[in-house]
Design a protein around this motif. Structure first.
Motif, PDB file in Angstrom:
ATOM      1  N   TYR A 141       0.778  -1.234   0.000  1.00 44.97           N
ATOM      2  CA  TYR A 141       0.000   0.000   0.000  1.00 44.97           C
ATOM      3  C   TYR A 141       0.813   1.289   0.000  1.00 44.97           C
ATOM      4  CZ  TYR A 141      -3.699  -3.293   1.140  1.00 44.97           C
ATOM      5  OH  TYR A 141      -4.578  -4.342   1.116  1.00 44.97           O
ATOM      6  N   ALA A 142       2.082   1.232   0.327  1.00 43.79           N
ATOM      7  CA  ALA A 142       2.888   2.452   0.293  1.00 43.79           C
ATOM      8  C   ALA A 142       3.127   2.870  -1.152  1.00 43.79           C
ATOM      9  CB  ALA A 142       4.226   2.231   0.997  1.00 43.79           C
ATOM     10  N   SER A 143       3.309   4.162  -1.354  1.00 42.96           N
ATOM     11  CA  SER A 143       3.541   4.662  -2.713  1.00 42.96           C
ATOM     12  C   SER A 143       4.737   3.978  -3.362  1.00 42.96           C
ATOM     13  CB  SER A 143       3.769   6.176  -2.685  1.00 42.96           C
ATOM     14  OG  SER A 143       2.613   6.847  -2.224  1.00 42.96           O
ATOM     15  N   VAL A 150      -1.490   1.828  -4.795  1.00 45.11           N
ATOM     16  CA  VAL A 150      -1.951   2.997  -4.047  1.00 45.11           C
ATOM     17  C   VAL A 150      -0.848   4.052  -4.023  1.00 45.11           C
ATOM     18  CG1 VAL A 150      -2.758   3.828  -1.807  1.00 45.11           C
ATOM     19  CG2 VAL A 150      -3.440   1.563  -2.613  1.00 45.11           C
ATOM     20  N   ALA A 151      -1.224   5.302  -4.212  1.00 45.34           N
ATOM     21  CA  ALA A 151      -0.302   6.433  -4.047  1.00 45.34           C
ATOM     22  C   ALA A 151      -1.050   7.502  -3.276  1.00 45.34           C
ATOM     23  CB  ALA A 151       0.176   6.956  -5.394  1.00 45.34           C
ATOM     24  N   ASP A 152      -1.122   7.305  -1.962  1.00 45.42           N
ATOM     25  CA  ASP A 152      -1.911   8.162  -1.074  1.00 45.42           C
ATOM     26  C   ASP A 152      -0.998   8.669   0.037  1.00 45.42           C
ATOM     27  OD1 ASP A 152      -3.558   9.134   1.014  1.00 45.42           O
ATOM     28  OD2 ASP A 152      -5.227   7.872   0.401  1.00 45.42           O
ATOM     29  N   PRO A 153      -0.701   9.968   0.083  1.00 39.98           N
ATOM     30  CA  PRO A 153       0.196  10.501   1.118  1.00 39.98           C
ATOM     31  C   PRO A 153      -0.276  10.175   2.525  1.00 39.98           C
ATOM     32  CG  PRO A 153      -0.178  12.140  -0.598  1.00 39.98           C
ATOM     33  CD  PRO A 153      -1.130  11.015  -0.876  1.00 39.98           C
ATOM     34  N   ARG A 154      -1.595  10.140   2.743  1.00 40.10           N
ATOM     35  CA  ARG A 154      -2.089   9.807   4.080  1.00 40.10           C
ATOM     36  C   ARG A 154      -1.743   8.364   4.441  1.00 40.10           C
ATOM     37  NH1 ARG A 154      -8.370   9.956   6.381  1.00 40.10           N
ATOM     38  NH2 ARG A 154      -7.867   9.078   8.446  1.00 40.10           N
ATOM     39  N   VAL A 155      -1.863   7.456   3.489  1.00 38.32           N
ATOM     40  CA  VAL A 155      -1.489   6.068   3.741  1.00 38.32           C
ATOM     41  C   VAL A 155      -0.002   5.973   4.058  1.00 38.32           C
ATOM     42  CG1 VAL A 155      -1.257   3.772   2.693  1.00 38.32           C
ATOM     43  CG2 VAL A 155      -3.356   5.092   2.364  1.00 38.32           C
ATOM     44  N   ASP A 156       0.823   6.660   3.277  1.00 39.11           N
ATOM     45  CA  ASP A 156       2.268   6.648   3.524  1.00 39.11           C
ATOM     46  C   ASP A 156       2.585   7.120   4.939  1.00 39.11           C
ATOM     47  OD1 ASP A 156       2.697   5.757   0.953  1.00 39.11           O
ATOM     48  OD2 ASP A 156       3.114   7.751   0.149  1.00 39.11           O
ATOM     49  N   GLN A 157       1.918   8.184   5.386  1.00 37.66           N
ATOM     50  CA  GLN A 157       2.174   8.719   6.717  1.00 37.66           C
ATOM     51  C   GLN A 157       1.682   7.767   7.802  1.00 37.66           C
ATOM     52  OE1 GLN A 157       3.949  11.674   7.365  1.00 37.66           O
ATOM     53  NE2 GLN A 157       4.002  10.627   9.350  1.00 37.66           N
ATOM     54  N   MET A 158       0.527   7.145   7.577  1.00 41.63           N
ATOM     55  CA  MET A 158      -0.008   6.198   8.558  1.00 41.63           C
ATOM     56  C   MET A 158       0.901   4.982   8.681  1.00 41.63           C
ATOM     57  SD  MET A 158      -4.108   6.416   7.705  1.00 41.63           S
ATOM     58  CE  MET A 158      -4.685   5.507   9.170  1.00 41.63           C
ATOM     59  N   TYR A 180      -9.102   2.560   7.212  1.00 42.16           N
ATOM     60  CA  TYR A 180      -8.997   3.564   6.145  1.00 42.16           C
ATOM     61  C   TYR A 180      -8.845   2.898   4.779  1.00 42.16           C
ATOM     62  CZ  TYR A 180      -7.245   7.561   3.467  1.00 42.16           C
ATOM     63  OH  TYR A 180      -7.072   8.534   2.511  1.00 42.16           O
ATOM     64  N   LEU A 181      -8.004   1.879   4.700  1.00 41.51           N
ATOM     65  CA  LEU A 181      -7.806   1.183   3.432  1.00 41.51           C
ATOM     66  C   LEU A 181      -9.071   0.481   2.971  1.00 41.51           C
ATOM     67  CD1 LEU A 181      -4.285  -0.403   4.086  1.00 41.51           C
ATOM     68  CD2 LEU A 181      -4.804   1.355   2.381  1.00 41.51           C
ATOM     69  N   HIS A 182      -9.791  -0.101   3.908  1.00 36.92           N
ATOM     70  CA  HIS A 182     -10.980  -0.870   3.564  1.00 36.92           C
ATOM     71  C   HIS A 182     -12.172   0.023   3.228  1.00 36.92           C
ATOM     72  CE1 HIS A 182     -14.611  -3.354   4.347  1.00 36.92           C
ATOM     73  NE2 HIS A 182     -13.864  -4.336   3.867  1.00 36.92           N
ATOM     74  N   ASP A 183     -12.400   1.051   4.045  1.00 36.70           N
ATOM     75  CA  ASP A 183     -13.627   1.846   3.919  1.00 36.70           C
ATOM     76  C   ASP A 183     -13.488   3.046   2.994  1.00 36.70           C
ATOM     77  OD1 ASP A 183     -14.714   0.081   5.741  1.00 36.70           O
ATOM     78  OD2 ASP A 183     -14.347   1.383   7.471  1.00 36.70           O
ATOM     79  N   ASP A 184     -12.307   3.649   2.949  1.00 37.40           N
ATOM     80  CA  ASP A 184     -12.135   4.893   2.190  1.00 37.40           C
ATOM     81  C   ASP A 184     -11.344   4.710   0.899  1.00 37.40           C
ATOM     82  OD1 ASP A 184     -13.284   7.059   4.100  1.00 37.40           O
ATOM     83  OD2 ASP A 184     -12.002   5.864   5.388  1.00 37.40           O
ATOM     84  N   VAL A 185     -10.206   4.049   0.999  1.00 44.43           N
ATOM     85  CA  VAL A 185      -9.382   3.848  -0.189  1.00 44.43           C
ATOM     86  C   VAL A 185      -9.942   2.722  -1.062  1.00 44.43           C
ATOM     87  CG1 VAL A 185      -7.056   3.285  -1.027  1.00 44.43           C
ATOM     88  CG2 VAL A 185      -7.350   4.664   1.039  1.00 44.43           C
ATOM     89  N   VAL A 186     -10.459   1.683  -0.409  1.00 43.74           N
ATOM     90  CA  VAL A 186     -10.932   0.461  -1.095  1.00 43.74           C
ATOM     91  C   VAL A 186      -9.838  -0.007  -2.049  1.00 43.74           C
ATOM     92  CG1 VAL A 186     -12.900  -0.652  -2.207  1.00 43.74           C
ATOM     93  CG2 VAL A 186     -13.249   1.500  -1.002  1.00 43.74           C
TER      94      VAL A 186
END
Length: 224
Positions: A141-143, A150-158, A180-186
């Motif tokens: 999931y990291a960029s 996935v390329a999501d700065p919030r995911v990278d920070q989490m 977050y990955l399941h409900d928002d990013v899917v």
């Protein structure tokens, strides 16, 4: 939109009884699992409605795509993939199934992803038997993750925050990322946590673990 299983959310005729629906890339016995995240419900009519709405907005929903899976990935893989294909077709998707060998599958599975094959959905398994989500979360999931879409700065920070934490705080941060990955990013259409089986001779002093599915350490196996 996967059809609900006859027991515990899994097609009983195709998969072992102990198989569980997944909400994360790692199993629920792992620190950081989030029991509050629930699998998406099977909703065939809802899927048809979404496709109809997309078509009305001009989206070419009849565009074909390929469902790609690996031969011998797990027992019954062909039958499971045929069931998935049928469910997608029932919803209105134009999907064909392609089974490939492991070397070909790897070309679709890791960066750089192919860009000249048309649209495809890749079915794959991931193994995490270490008891901590760190490897799975970065890799998937990291960029910069090798198998990340996935390329999501919030995911990278989490991921960075959870990796730096310890104890209960670490588990809580991973659990937040799972939600977050399941409900928002899917990020994935997660299916099941597969079950591994081992036949152990009564002469052996050894007990299978979650790691047995991917490796056998001879140093841990002895005779009674």
């Amino acid at each position: 939109m996967i059809r609900p299983p006859a027991r515990r959310g899994v097609p009983a005729a195709l998969l072992p009884e102990e198989t569980e629906q997944a909400v994360a890339m790692f199993p629920p016995t792992t620190a950081g699992a989030n029991p509050n995240v629930k699998p998406f419900a099977f909703d065939l009519e809802g899927a048809k409605k979404l496709l109809a709405e997309a078509k009305a907005d001009g989206v070419p929903v009849d565009t074909g795509f390929t469902l790609i899976a690996r031969t011998e990935n797990f027992p019954g893989v062909i039958e499971v993939m045929e069931a998935l294909q049928q469910m997608l077709q029932e919803a209105g998707f134009n999907v064909k199934l392609q089974m490939v060998e492991v070397a070909t599958h790897e070309q679709y599975f890791s960066k750089p992803y192919p860009t000249d094959l048309g649209p495809y959905v890749l079915v794959a398994q991931h193994d995490n038997n270490k008891g901590d989500p760190s490897f799975s979360m970065f890799f998937k999931y990291a960029s910069e993750g090798r198998q990340s879409g996935v390329a999501d700065p919030r995911v990278d920070q989490m991921i960075a925050d959870a990796s730096a934490a310890t104890g209960e705080d670490r588990a809580a941060k991973w659990a937040d990322l799972v939600a977050y990955l399941h409900d928002d990013v899917v990020a994935d259409a997660l299916l099941w946590h597969m079950v591994g089986f081992s036949r152990v001779s009564k002469r052996l002093n050894w007990k299978p673990t979650i790691a047995t599915n991917s490796q056998l350490q001879l140093s841990q196996i002895g005779f009674k």
